[in-house]
Design an enzyme around this catalytic site. Sequence first.
Site, PDB file in Angstrom:
ATOM      1  CG  ASN A 190      18.195  -3.839  -2.528  1.00  0.00           C
ATOM      2  OD1 ASN A 190      18.929  -4.784  -2.284  1.00  0.00           O
ATOM      3  ND2 ASN A 190      16.887  -3.875  -2.322  1.00  0.00           N
TER       4      ASN A 190
ATOM      5  CE  LYS B  82      11.105  -1.649   9.814  1.00  0.00           C
ATOM      6  NZ  LYS B  82      11.269  -2.094   8.444  1.00  0.00           N
TER       7      LYS B  82
ATOM      8  CG  ASP C 191      12.180   1.409   2.192  1.00  0.00           C
ATOM      9  OD1 ASP C 191      11.777   0.448   2.885  1.00  0.00           O
ATOM     10  OD2 ASP C 191      13.263   1.989   2.392  1.00  0.00           O
TER      11      ASP C 191
HETATM   12  O1  C5P Z   1      12.998  -0.135   7.408  1.00  0.00           O
HETATM   13  P1  C5P Z   1      14.200  -0.907   7.010  1.00  0.00           P
HETATM   14  O2  C5P Z   1      14.198  -1.332   5.582  1.00  0.00           O
HETATM   15  O3  C5P Z   1      15.507  -0.318   7.417  1.00  0.00           O
HETATM   16  O4  C5P Z   1      14.073  -2.244   7.899  1.00  0.00           O
HETATM   17  C1  C5P Z   1      14.916  -3.312   7.745  1.00  0.00           C
HETATM   18  C2  C5P Z   1      14.240  -4.576   8.220  1.00  0.00           C
HETATM   19  O5  C5P Z   1      12.883  -4.598   7.824  1.00  0.00           O
HETATM   20  C3  C5P Z   1      14.847  -5.807   7.608  1.00  0.00           C
HETATM   21  O6  C5P Z   1      14.693  -6.876   8.523  1.00  0.00           O
HETATM   22  C4  C5P Z   1      14.007  -6.006   6.351  1.00  0.00           C
HETATM   23  O7  C5P Z   1      14.004  -7.364   5.943  1.00  0.00           O
HETATM   24  C5  C5P Z   1      12.644  -5.588   6.839  1.00  0.00           C
HETATM   25  N1  C5P Z   1      11.780  -4.975   5.815  1.00  0.00           N
HETATM   26  C6  C5P Z   1      10.668  -5.646   5.386  1.00  0.00           C
HETATM   27  N2  C5P Z   1       9.820  -5.056   4.484  1.00  0.00           N
HETATM   28  C7  C5P Z   1      10.059  -3.808   4.033  1.00  0.00           C
HETATM   29  C8  C5P Z   1      11.193  -3.104   4.464  1.00  0.00           C
HETATM   30  C9  C5P Z   1      12.041  -3.716   5.359  1.00  0.00           C
HETATM   31  O8  C5P Z   1      10.472  -6.796   5.813  1.00  0.00           O
HETATM   32  N3  C5P Z   1       9.229  -3.268   3.148  1.00  0.00           N
END
Ligand code: C5P
Length: 403
Positions: free
Chosen positions: A209, A343, A277
Amino acid sequence: MYKKKRILLIITGGIAAYKMPELVRRLRERDIEVTCILTKAGREFVAPLALSAVSGNRVYENLFDLDEDSEMGHIQLSRSADLVVVAPATADMMAKAATGLANDLASTTLLATDTPIMMAPAMNVRMWNHPATQKNVSTLKDRGVVMLGPDEGDMACGEFGFGRMVDPMDIVAAVQDFFTPHRPLSGKKAIVTSGPTHEAIDPVRYIANRSSGKQGHAIAAELAKSGADVTLISGPTSLAVPENVTFIPVESARDMLAACQSNLPADIVVCAAAVADWRVDQEAGQKLKKDGSGTIPALALTENPDILATLSQMTQGRAPLVVGFAAETENVIEHAKAKLARKGCDWILANDVSPSTGTFGGNENSIHFIANNQCEDWPRLTKLEVATRLVERIAQRMKAEDQ
Ligand code: C5P
């Protein structure tokens, strides 16, 4: 007795020189006295009169302006300062300083001084990347010169890359930090994730990304400056490793999670990485090939572990403070509040990353700070300022916990 801090600001010939009257004003607002040296090339971009008006001091331009009776010699000029700041610092001035050339007032002063020096480089990306410049930078760093930036971005010459001078407010912050080092987090351990992750498709291809890692790296740097023992776990970026942090480079989300877990326990966890993701369910052992039949390989995806959620929901050994980010493109605050609850982290810094905001890859961020279901809107700040503000909040929280 209180003595005002004094800076000798050496302005060399980069376009960013036009920002120096603003820098001088901001420093003087903080009760810092500024005297300027302006090179001949610097004079093309900023008027000496503007600098003398804002600094309240004479601007020195010429080696032979300095007569011993009425004026300070170049040695006195640097010795009377507590700090020398070169901004913008051109490739030429850094080359002179690295090799010890002294053929004008600025370079002679740099050679004569034993006062600490900070430089804010500014130049075209190719000049910055040139091995000659990189060698000069590392020579200067080895001698204790503190480099501020450069930043990555669009340049006055129309190119893009590293070479933009850091924001003047970042120079102000570095100067303030130099004069009053503040170590409220000493004794605390912090883990910071940063950058993108790379999820292999086959040995040569991966899913990634656009995260630059700037925000995560800036947070790690600020935590370290505040005295924390910092482990920065980052996916691939083009950024320099901040000073005084333990750096663990990783590629995939699973590597990142494992590195986080093996560095626990910690007092503070900041998840600023843009973690993929999904990853490809079955990574191919060999490079996927076109077979000429027109068949397109279907990539079955599987979900990656959520590092933030995993570290937030630990039943044993959870860090007392876990902070996440939420990059959103719509309903930013609503989505971020839901994310915090889902989370289980303590704070979320939400930002709008719609392409029009220029946040991804840019140097600025507009943050909504969410804690206890309350939202606080921060003004638009540089990523370094966001880091400074966040680390201040972290220090307040740690102090409250220790009481
Ligand atoms: O779910 P999303 O990606 O929007 O969440 C963002 C937050 O979650 C950020 O702090 C990112 O570093 C963390 N994150 C993570 N592991 C993932 C996805 C997101 O630590 N697999």
